[in-house]
Design an enzyme around this catalytic site. Structure first.
Site, PDB file in Angstrom:
ATOM      1  N   ASP A 104       1.037  -1.425   0.108  1.00  0.00           N
ATOM      2  CA  ASP A 104      -0.018  -0.348   0.104  1.00  0.00           C
ATOM      3  C   ASP A 104       0.772   1.150  -0.356  1.00  0.00           C
ATOM      4  OD1 ASP A 104       1.478   0.096   2.606  1.00  0.00           O
ATOM      5  OD2 ASP A 104      -0.860  -0.603   3.072  1.00  0.00           O
ATOM      6  N   GLU A 126      -0.214  -8.556  -1.277  1.00  0.00           N
ATOM      7  CA  GLU A 126      -1.128  -8.397  -0.138  1.00  0.00           C
ATOM      8  C   GLU A 126      -2.271  -7.283   0.210  1.00  0.00           C
ATOM      9  OE1 GLU A 126       1.130  -5.680   3.077  1.00  0.00           O
ATOM     10  OE2 GLU A 126       2.143  -7.115   3.729  1.00  0.00           O
ATOM     11  N   GLU A 140      -1.776   4.606   3.962  1.00  0.00           N
ATOM     12  CA  GLU A 140      -1.731   4.031   3.109  1.00  0.00           C
ATOM     13  C   GLU A 140      -3.326   2.732   2.748  1.00  0.00           C
ATOM     14  OE1 GLU A 140      -0.156   4.434   5.732  1.00  0.00           O
ATOM     15  OE2 GLU A 140       2.216   4.275   5.179  1.00  0.00           O
ATOM     16  N   HIS A 217       7.593   4.222  12.864  1.00  0.00           N
ATOM     17  CA  HIS A 217       8.361   4.782  12.216  1.00  0.00           C
ATOM     18  C   HIS A 217       6.585   5.890  12.335  1.00  0.00           C
ATOM     19  CE1 HIS A 217       6.404   1.353   9.537  1.00  0.00           C
ATOM     20  NE2 HIS A 217       6.701   2.441   8.262  1.00  0.00           N
ATOM     21  N   ARG A 219       3.269   7.444  10.248  1.00  0.00           N
ATOM     22  CA  ARG A 219       2.888   9.425   9.726  1.00  0.00           C
ATOM     23  C   ARG A 219       1.800   9.247  10.572  1.00  0.00           C
ATOM     24  NH1 ARG A 219       3.806  12.455   4.979  1.00  0.00           N
ATOM     25  NH2 ARG A 219       4.891  10.553   4.272  1.00  0.00           N
ATOM     26  N   HIS A 250      14.596   4.545  12.501  1.00  0.00           N
ATOM     27  CA  HIS A 250      13.720   5.047  11.748  1.00  0.00           C
ATOM     28  C   HIS A 250      14.804   6.313  10.803  1.00  0.00           C
ATOM     29  CE1 HIS A 250      10.914   5.194   7.699  1.00  0.00           C
ATOM     30  NE2 HIS A 250      11.100   4.028   7.931  1.00  0.00           N
TER      31      HIS A 250
HETATM   32  N1  UDP Z   1      13.388  -4.036   9.578  1.00  0.00           N
HETATM   33  C1  UDP Z   1      14.135  -3.991   8.787  1.00  0.00           C
HETATM   34  N2  UDP Z   1      15.847  -3.222  10.384  1.00  0.00           N
HETATM   35  C2  UDP Z   1      14.898  -2.710  10.016  1.00  0.00           C
HETATM   36  C3  UDP Z   1      13.308  -2.061  11.118  1.00  0.00           C
HETATM   37  C4  UDP Z   1      12.753  -3.107  10.736  1.00  0.00           C
HETATM   38  O1  UDP Z   1      15.524  -5.228   7.850  1.00  0.00           O
HETATM   39  O2  UDP Z   1      16.309  -2.461  11.448  1.00  0.00           O
HETATM   40  C5  UDP Z   1      12.410  -5.380   8.522  1.00  0.00           C
HETATM   41  C6  UDP Z   1      11.313  -5.539   9.252  1.00  0.00           C
HETATM   42  O3  UDP Z   1      12.097  -7.445   9.744  1.00  0.00           O
HETATM   43  C7  UDP Z   1      10.077  -5.508   8.918  1.00  0.00           C
HETATM   44  C8  UDP Z   1       9.966  -4.426   7.722  1.00  0.00           C
HETATM   45  O4  UDP Z   1      11.448  -3.922   7.430  1.00  0.00           O
HETATM   46  O5  UDP Z   1      10.120  -7.091   7.574  1.00  0.00           O
HETATM   47  C9  UDP Z   1       8.758  -3.175   8.337  1.00  0.00           C
HETATM   48  O6  UDP Z   1       9.292  -2.436   7.580  1.00  0.00           O
HETATM   49  P1  UDP Z   1       8.427  -1.339   8.313  1.00  0.00           P
HETATM   50  O7  UDP Z   1       8.352  -1.261   9.719  1.00  0.00           O
HETATM   51  O8  UDP Z   1       9.401   0.700   8.389  1.00  0.00           O
HETATM   52  O9  UDP Z   1       7.619  -0.830   7.445  1.00  0.00           O
HETATM   53  P2  UDP Z   1       5.935  -1.323   7.989  1.00  0.00           P
HETATM   54  O10 UDP Z   1       6.482  -3.192   7.479  1.00  0.00           O
HETATM   55  O11 UDP Z   1       5.234  -0.949   9.188  1.00  0.00           O
HETATM   56  O12 UDP Z   1       5.103  -0.478   6.765  1.00  0.00           O
END
Ligand code: UDP
Length: 389
Positions: A104, A126, A140, A217, A219, A250
């Site tokens: 998204d 997804e 999103e 992280h 928004r 982040h």
């Molecule tokens: N992740 C990573 N390194 C980090 C923090 C998170 O590889 O330092 C991975 C985590 O395992 C997951 C993804 O990044 O697979 C999540 O990213 P984020 O939280 O930024 O995005 P969201 O999932 O909320 O869209």
């Protein structure tokens, strides 16, 4: 919109721009390469250049098309403008037969919109996640609803996601429940780690000490909610000197500045740079528990038997709350402290969370997605009608 066909030898363009998108498309991309029916190509929009680019090597994927849409602190509309300026050229150069997008993000919505205008079929991985609140997650929720209206094939992680799409009048024969590819990735990566990567973590700490892993992280958390979350965390961190707290920041300055100013300087907190995915999986597996507003981490941690406290008011991953591996703590001081203290004080509760099954997948999602796409190709061996451009 016509009836779409894809054929043996056709080109599938994956468009992604963020770290979680790359993590989640990676197993599908590799499965398609192995299956050899359609050729996967990747466009990296550069939306999260710093976070995604190092992972291309880690996942052994080459960006066939590299865009440059990231500008520090740009607004959402500026990001969209850059995507719509740069992506059409990639479509013209690549001439894809199908476009595959994940989740998204702005990159996913822009790619889906452009694919639609070019009468290209879209496969959405997804699909069907919903909070039914357009303010959370922002933006999103609206992006993914729009993508669902444009996509031809919808790969849902769970039955609940399928039901969401059926309620939006998506044709049931185009919806497939596959599990989430994030679970494939976390299981595979954890198996490959062999317990030997922790010494490479970019900071020193006594590894005998238990720790909480934290990521923040979103928004919609910025401003007052993040202020409340960090206030609760500060109280908790000070009250539990026997625990360490590890927080990869982040790169988004709006959250990282506030976190640094509110939580920095505590003896038992480590504010560190974002980690490469394998090291992060190691930390997720070793953590006592995870405190997060991330989407992907809610799906991954249950496969590592690590309880997750979600510091958001709503989650589109309600299956995890129902299963018992996630607890939704909101963003208020009382609820966050209640949930965090309960984890430590009630051992039976902690164990139940650890042992709750992961409802988001079984590690076979990419196999299923690839099998469905292959099936679609094979059904088209003797087409009578093709509405291709
Ligand atoms: N992740 C990573 N390194 C980090 C923090 C998170 O590889 O330092 C991975 C985590 O395992 C997951 C993804 O990044 O697979 C999540 O990213 P984020 O939280 O930024 O995005 P969201 O999932 O909320 O869209």
């Amino acid at each position: 919109m016509g009836k779409y066909h894809i054929y043996n030898g056709d080109k599938a363009l994956f468009c992604c721009g963020s770290r979680p998108e790359l993590i989640k498309i990676s197993p599908v991309y590799h499965q398609l390469r192995i299956a050899g029916k359609i050729t996967p190509l990747l466009c990296n929009t550069g939306q999260q250049k710093d976070l995604l680019t190092p992972h291309l090597d880690i996942f052994d994927i080459k960006a066939d098309f590299q865009l440059d849409v990231m500008v520090r602190e740009q607004s959402l509309d500026q990001l969209m403008t850059r995507l719509f300026t740069q992506l059409p050229r990639t479509f013209d150069q690549c001439q894809p037969d199908i476009v595959i997008i994940q989740g998204d993000t702005a990159s996913a919505l822009a790619a889906a919109t452009i694919a639609h205008t070019k009468n290209l079929p879209i496969a959405h991985i997804e699909a069907g996640l919903r909070t039914h609140d357009k303010a959370s997650p922002f933006p999103e929720e609206i992006y993914r609803k729009n993508i669902s209206t444009l996509a031809q094939w919808h790969f849902c992680p769970t039955e609940k996601a399928r039901q969401n799409l059926l309620r939006e009048n998506i044709a049931q024969e185009n919806i497939f429940v596959t599990g989430n590819t994030s679970v494939d990735m976390v299981i595979k990566t954890h198996k490959e780690l062999n317990g030997n990567i922790c010494h490479m973590l970019p900071f020193r700490r006594n590894r005998a000490r238990p720790f909480f892993l934290i990521t923040l992280h979103r928004r919609e958390s910025q401003g007052a909610p993040l202020m409340q979350i960090t206030t609760s965390l500060l109280t908790f961190i000070r009250s539990r000197p026997e625990f360490d707290f590890i927080l990869p920041l982040h790169p988004n300055p709006a959250t990282s500045h506030m976190i640094k100013s509110r939580l920095g300087g505590q003896k038992n907190i480590f504010l560190i740079a974002p980690l490469p995915y394998p090291q992060f999986v190691r930390l997720m597996a070793d953590a006592f528990a995870i405190i997060t507003d991330s989407g992907g981490i809610q799906e991954e941690a249950p496969s590592l038997n690590t309880p997750v406290i979600v510091v958001r008011n709503k989650t589109e991953r309600a299956e995890g709350v129902e299963s018992g591996c996630l607890r939704l703590a909101g963003t208020g001081n009382d609820t966050i402290l209640y949930e965090l203290n309960l984890l430590i004080d009630d051992k039976a509760h902690y164990k139940r969370m650890q042992q709750a099954p992961n409802p988001f997948g079984d590690g076979q999602a990419a196999d299923r997605i690839c099998a469905h796409l292959t099936d679609i190709v094979e059904k088209n061996h003797a087409p009578t009608y093709s509405p291709k451009r």
